[in-house]
Design a protein around this motif. Structure first.
Motif, PDB file in Angstrom:
ATOM      1  N   GLU A   1      24.033  33.006  32.797  1.00 41.85           N
ATOM      2  CA  GLU A   1      25.309  33.694  32.954  1.00 41.85           C
ATOM      3  C   GLU A   1      25.134  34.724  34.056  1.00 41.85           C
ATOM      4  O   GLU A   1      24.285  35.609  33.951  1.00 41.85           O
ATOM      5  N   LEU A   2      25.923  34.621  35.125  1.00 43.73           N
ATOM      6  CA  LEU A   2      25.754  35.560  36.236  1.00 43.73           C
ATOM      7  C   LEU A   2      26.301  36.943  35.914  1.00 43.73           C
ATOM      8  O   LEU A   2      25.983  37.910  36.591  1.00 43.73           O
ATOM      9  N   GLY A   3      27.125  37.027  34.887  1.00 49.87           N
ATOM     10  CA  GLY A   3      27.635  38.342  34.492  1.00 49.87           C
ATOM     11  C   GLY A   3      28.756  38.840  35.370  1.00 49.87           C
ATOM     12  O   GLY A   3      29.169  39.993  35.270  1.00 49.87           O
ATOM     13  N   ALA A   4      29.250  38.009  36.252  1.00 51.84           N
ATOM     14  CA  ALA A   4      30.357  38.388  37.128  1.00 51.84           C
ATOM     15  C   ALA A   4      31.450  37.334  36.986  1.00 51.84           C
ATOM     16  O   ALA A   4      31.150  36.141  36.930  1.00 51.84           O
ATOM     17  N   PRO A   5      32.723  37.748  36.925  1.00 53.16           N
ATOM     18  CA  PRO A   5      33.791  36.755  36.788  1.00 53.16           C
ATOM     19  C   PRO A   5      33.915  35.893  38.041  1.00 53.16           C
ATOM     20  O   PRO A   5      33.702  36.353  39.148  1.00 53.16           O
ATOM     21  N   TRP A   6      34.242  34.625  37.819  1.00 52.76           N
ATOM     22  CA  TRP A   6      34.438  33.699  38.925  1.00 52.76           C
ATOM     23  C   TRP A   6      35.902  33.710  39.344  1.00 52.76           C
ATOM     24  O   TRP A   6      36.803  33.754  38.505  1.00 52.76           O
ATOM     25  N   ARG A   7      36.154  33.638  40.674  1.00 56.87           N
ATOM     26  CA  ARG A   7      37.516  33.609  41.196  1.00 56.87           C
ATOM     27  C   ARG A   7      37.929  32.190  41.616  1.00 56.87           C
ATOM     28  O   ARG A   7      39.022  31.759  41.336  1.00 56.87           O
ATOM     29  N   ASN A   8      37.059  31.518  42.366  1.00 52.73           N
ATOM     30  CA  ASN A   8      37.329  30.150  42.823  1.00 52.73           C
ATOM     31  C   ASN A   8      38.634  30.035  43.604  1.00 52.73           C
ATOM     32  O   ASN A   8      39.429  29.125  43.406  1.00 52.73           O
ATOM     33  N   SER A   9      38.873  30.983  44.513  1.00 52.27           N
ATOM     34  CA  SER A   9      40.155  30.995  45.228  1.00 52.27           C
ATOM     35  C   SER A   9      40.321  29.791  46.148  1.00 52.27           C
ATOM     36  O   SER A   9      41.437  29.308  46.338  1.00 52.27           O
ATOM     37  N   PHE A  10      39.234  29.277  46.749  1.00 52.63           N
ATOM     38  CA  PHE A  10      39.349  28.099  47.602  1.00 52.63           C
ATOM     39  C   PHE A  10      39.886  26.918  46.807  1.00 52.63           C
ATOM     40  O   PHE A  10      40.630  26.083  47.326  1.00 52.63           O
ATOM     41  N   HIS A  11      39.537  26.875  45.532  1.00 50.18           N
ATOM     42  CA  HIS A  11      39.975  25.789  44.660  1.00 50.18           C
ATOM     43  C   HIS A  11      41.497  25.742  44.560  1.00 50.18           C
ATOM     44  O   HIS A  11      42.086  24.666  44.359  1.00 50.18           O
ATOM     45  N   THR A  12      42.155  26.889  44.707  1.00 52.60           N
ATOM     46  CA  THR A  12      43.616  26.937  44.559  1.00 52.60           C
ATOM     47  C   THR A  12      44.339  26.256  45.718  1.00 52.60           C
ATOM     48  O   THR A  12      45.542  26.000  45.621  1.00 52.60           O
ATOM     49  N   LEU A  13      43.642  25.969  46.826  1.00 44.97           N
ATOM     50  CA  LEU A  13      44.289  25.306  47.951  1.00 44.97           C
ATOM     51  C   LEU A  13      44.727  23.892  47.602  1.00 44.97           C
ATOM     52  O   LEU A  13      45.669  23.360  48.198  1.00 44.97           O
ATOM     53  N   GLY A  14      44.017  23.256  46.686  1.00 41.67           N
ATOM     54  CA  GLY A  14      44.431  21.930  46.257  1.00 41.67           C
ATOM     55  C   GLY A  14      43.574  20.809  46.801  1.00 41.67           C
ATOM     56  O   GLY A  14      42.731  21.007  47.685  1.00 41.67           O
TER      57      GLY A  14
ATOM     58  N   ILE B   1      27.538  21.940  48.172  1.00 33.67           N
ATOM     59  CA  ILE B   1      28.564  22.010  47.139  1.00 33.67           C
ATOM     60  C   ILE B   1      28.856  23.479  46.858  1.00 33.67           C
ATOM     61  O   ILE B   1      27.948  24.270  46.553  1.00 33.67           O
ATOM     62  N   LEU B   2      30.123  23.837  47.003  1.00 36.35           N
ATOM     63  CA  LEU B   2      30.572  25.204  46.736  1.00 36.35           C
ATOM     64  C   LEU B   2      30.763  25.373  45.236  1.00 36.35           C
ATOM     65  O   LEU B   2      31.543  24.640  44.616  1.00 36.35           O
ATOM     66  N   LEU B   3      30.030  26.331  44.648  1.00 38.25           N
ATOM     67  CA  LEU B   3      30.158  26.560  43.213  1.00 38.25           C
ATOM     68  C   LEU B   3      31.423  27.345  42.891  1.00 38.25           C
ATOM     69  O   LEU B   3      32.030  27.168  41.844  1.00 38.25           O
ATOM     70  N   GLY B   4      31.813  28.222  43.800  1.00 38.61           N
ATOM     71  CA  GLY B   4      32.950  29.095  43.561  1.00 38.61           C
ATOM     72  C   GLY B   4      32.668  30.466  44.124  1.00 38.61           C
ATOM     73  O   GLY B   4      31.820  30.640  44.999  1.00 38.61           O
ATOM     74  N   GLU B   5      33.341  31.441  43.585  1.00 35.65           N
ATOM     75  CA  GLU B   5      33.336  32.790  44.167  1.00 35.65           C
ATOM     76  C   GLU B   5      33.213  33.813  43.039  1.00 35.65           C
ATOM     77  O   GLU B   5      33.937  33.735  42.040  1.00 35.65           O
ATOM     78  N   ILE B   6      32.284  34.739  43.192  1.00 37.52           N
ATOM     79  CA  ILE B   6      32.093  35.767  42.166  1.00 37.52           C
ATOM     80  C   ILE B   6      32.424  37.144  42.720  1.00 37.52           C
ATOM     81  O   ILE B   6      32.312  37.400  43.920  1.00 37.52           O
ATOM     82  N   ASP B   7      32.836  38.021  41.834  1.00 42.94           N
ATOM     83  CA  ASP B   7      33.033  39.419  42.205  1.00 42.94           C
ATOM     84  C   ASP B   7      31.683  40.112  42.209  1.00 42.94           C
ATOM     85  O   ASP B   7      30.892  39.955  41.265  1.00 42.94           O
ATOM     86  N   THR B   8      31.396  40.875  43.251  1.00 40.56           N
ATOM     87  CA  THR B   8      30.134  41.596  43.351  1.00 40.56           C
ATOM     88  C   THR B   8      30.402  43.009  43.856  1.00 40.56           C
ATOM     89  O   THR B   8      31.492  43.285  44.381  1.00 40.56           O
ATOM     90  N   PRO B   9      29.444  43.914  43.756  1.00 41.20           N
ATOM     91  CA  PRO B   9      29.618  45.254  44.328  1.00 41.20           C
ATOM     92  C   PRO B   9      29.872  45.227  45.832  1.00 41.20           C
ATOM     93  O   PRO B   9      30.449  46.159  46.379  1.00 41.20           O
ATOM     94  N   ALA B  10      29.450  44.148  46.492  1.00 47.37           N
ATOM     95  CA  ALA B  10      29.675  44.007  47.933  1.00 47.37           C
ATOM     96  C   ALA B  10      31.007  43.333  48.236  1.00 47.37           C
ATOM     97  O   ALA B  10      31.327  43.123  49.409  1.00 47.37           O
ATOM     98  N   GLY B  11      31.776  42.987  47.210  1.00 48.39           N
ATOM     99  CA  GLY B  11      33.034  42.275  47.390  1.00 48.39           C
ATOM    100  C   GLY B  11      32.897  40.838  46.933  1.00 48.39           C
ATOM    101  O   GLY B  11      31.808  40.387  46.548  1.00 48.39           O
ATOM    102  N   PRO B  12      33.978  40.073  46.954  1.00 46.21           N
ATOM    103  CA  PRO B  12      33.901  38.667  46.541  1.00 46.21           C
ATOM    104  C   PRO B  12      32.947  37.877  47.434  1.00 46.21           C
ATOM    105  O   PRO B  12      32.964  38.018  48.648  1.00 46.21           O
ATOM    106  N   ARG B  13      32.114  37.051  46.808  1.00 42.76           N
ATOM    107  CA  ARG B  13      31.170  36.232  47.549  1.00 42.76           C
ATOM    108  C   ARG B  13      31.163  34.813  47.002  1.00 42.76           C
ATOM    109  O   ARG B  13      31.134  34.608  45.794  1.00 42.76           O
ATOM    110  N   GLU B  14      31.182  33.849  47.937  1.00 41.11           N
ATOM    111  CA  GLU B  14      31.065  32.448  47.545  1.00 41.11           C
ATOM    112  C   GLU B  14      29.597  32.068  47.438  1.00 41.11           C
ATOM    113  O   GLU B  14      28.764  32.536  48.230  1.00 41.11           O
ATOM    114  N   LEU B  15      29.284  31.221  46.472  1.00 42.09           N
ATOM    115  CA  LEU B  15      27.940  30.669  46.306  1.00 42.09           C
ATOM    116  C   LEU B  15      27.998  29.178  46.557  1.00 42.09           C
ATOM    117  O   LEU B  15      28.871  28.479  46.027  1.00 42.09           O
ATOM    118  N   GLN B  16      27.076  28.700  47.357  1.00 48.05           N
ATOM    119  CA  GLN B  16      27.049  27.299  47.757  1.00 48.05           C
ATOM    120  C   GLN B  16      25.630  26.763  47.634  1.00 48.05           C
ATOM    121  O   GLN B  16      24.672  27.446  48.003  1.00 48.05           O
TER     122      GLN B  16
END
Length: 497
Positions: free
Chosen positions: A13-26, A104-119
């Motif tokens: 568990e990364l302990g940070a909520p996932w956003r996955n905003s790229f996923h919303t593009l469709g 493969i893009l896993l998604g995007e997490i909130d971090t102290p440095a701002g939202p970051r995508e993990l791939q």
């Protein structure tokens, strides 16, 4: 061998909520899929410094559950893995549809440095793999892991790498090697090629959707600017041009060769992305070609600034249906021609310790670069020795780098009075903070890779620490700041590197 089922969910568990905003593009923008598991994965290195910056637990990332998750053998709860589609020009030729062939893009997490995508790079085939196997090898993965952190340590915008994991699964390149996966981190992995893809297919609705997404997330000022008659897409092109110009100026100043500046390898955020056949210059050879695959020398060190503009022109063509005015698009691109030379001259002036701009500075810069090229002087060592000479006194060690010492003495006679105007002691200290002692030379990376192939990752860890603080002296590691050995010139790096 034990394989983890593709349906497994990671205990990590990364302990940070996932956003996955790229996923919303469709679905027009990506394909949802899971990574292909690797047999018996193991940890190689975790970037603890980056983990802390992201608010992540480095020990958890290095744990068995972390290794499974970062290899792609188990799904991290909250992530929504996908491979994105894009197109692009490769070596100046339109290549058509490309896409995330081994990432493969896993998604995007909130971090102290701002939202970051993990791939995950090297995590298996995707619909965009074409003839590839979707894998990365240990050699190239270590190079990217260290290379991206090297540029970050130098203050150059870049994607970063959080971890490397490995597997003894055989992967064929020029020879049979073992597999590895790099966990890459960035605010976004969107490239020029994403825009080219939809423009080439006349999918203007998707092109607009993508542009609005990127502008809304990363370039919100473009929505409010009155420039370009309020056209946000022209303002967007201008800002991308300016960010790219600043990044390439930093590459040139530090002697960095990207090696494969295809449009699909250009970040829409002005980040250094896709570390393949990159290299830091040893001897200053302006026409140096670091990519063994680049038979025409398209991506030689001294051609990088013009190639960047060419790539931006391709981006401008892709955005033209949205901008709607060719002259406006060309005007937006003109910012590159203004920003790049200004940024490069500013950085070269700083390398010389000059606090302000004066008449004659450009000649000082151009003349020392000509001397460095004429004598094939080691680029990094010259600037570091000059920094110490200004900061500490006599500079015989700097003079000894040149074959044509009278020519260097003549240049020095012009330079010393100029730098003294900036306060010589202060200038020297400033130079030591901008001219690195350590860069990721090819032979240093090669030695760390050779160790890693034997299961010893201490070389990787040691280099990582040096490259994260490249301006510090690190007296115990003087050997890594010296001249490259003769065999270094025979190292060949290609698009598979």
């Amino acid at each position: 061998m034990t394989e983890i089922a593709e349906s497994a969910t990671a205990e990590l568990e990364l302990g940070a909520p996932w956003r996955n905003s790229f996923h919303t593009l469709g679905p027009a923008f990506f394909t949802e899929l899971r990574s292909t598991p690797l047999p018996e994965p193991y940890g190689i290195s975790v970037n603890a410094l980056l983990a802390r910056e992201l608010g992540l637990d480095a020990e958890a990332l290095a744990s068995p559950a972390g290794v499974l998750a970062l290899t792609g053998n188990a799904l991290i709860p909250g992530s929504q893995p996908l491979a994105s589609v894009y197109s692009g020009h490769q070596f100046g030729v339109w290549a058509g549809q490309l896409g995330d062939g081994r990432a493969i893009l896993l998604g995007e997490i909130d971090t102290p440095a701002g939202p970051r995508e993990l791939q995950l790079k090297g995590s298996g085939k995707t619909p965009y793999s074409r003839m590839g196997d979707g894998r990365a090898v240990l050699r190239s993965s270590i190079r990217e892991y260290l290379g991206s952190e090297a540029l970050w340590g130098l203050g150059i915008p870049t994607t970063r790498a959080l971890a490397v994991t490995g597997s003894d699964a055989p992967i064929r390149r020029e020879e049979v090697e073992t597999a590895a996966v790099v966990t890459r981190v960035a605010p976004s992995f969107i490239r020029f090629g994403h825009f080219e893809h939809f423009a080439a297919r006349d999918q203007h609705a998707e092109l607009r959707q993508l542009a609005d997404y990127v502008i809304g997330r990363f370039y919100p000022d473009c929505l409010a600017t009155g420039k370009f008659s309020g056209n946000p897409y022209a303002a967007f092109l201008e800002q991308v041009s300016e960010r790219t110009a600043a990044m390439v100026a930093q590459w040139q100043a530090v002697g960095f060769c990207h090696g494969v500046m295809n449009t699909d390898n250009m970040s829409i955020l002005g980040l250094t992305i896709d570390y393949g056949p990159f290299q830091f210059l040893d001897a200053f050879v302006p026409g140096h070609i670091c990519n063994h695959s680049d038979e025409q020398g398209r991506y030689a060190y001294n051609k990088q600034p013009n190639v960047a503009y060419w790539n931006l022109f391709c981006l401008g063509q892709a955005l033209l249906p949205l901008i709607g005015d060719q002259e406006m698009a060309l005007a937006a691109l003109e910012s590159y021609k203004a920003v790049f030379p200004r940024e490069l001259e500013s950085r070269m002036r700083a390398k010389l310790g000059l606090a302000d701009a004066r008449d004659g500075d450009r000649a000082l810069i151009e003349d020392i670069l000509k001397l460095l090229a004429q004598d094939g002087v080691d680029y990094t060592i010259f600037w570091r020795r000059l920094s110490h000479a200004v900061a500490d006194g006599p500079g015989e060690a700097t003079r000894d780098l040149f074959l044509d010492r009278p020519a260097f003495d003549a240049w020095l006679a012009r330079y010393i009075p100029r730098v003294e105007e900036s306060g010589r002691g202060d200038a020297g200290q400033r130079m030591l903070r901008i001219n690195p002692k350590y860069v990721l030379r090819n032979h240093l990376g090669e030695l760390a890779i050779r160790q890693a192939k034997l299961g010893d990752y201490s070389g990787v860890e040691g280099l990582l620490a040096l490259l994260q603080a490249p301006f510090d002296e690190h007296p115990a590691h003087e050997d890594k700041a010296g001249f490259p050995p003769d065999w270094a010139s025979h190292i060949e790096i290609s698009c598979s590197s």
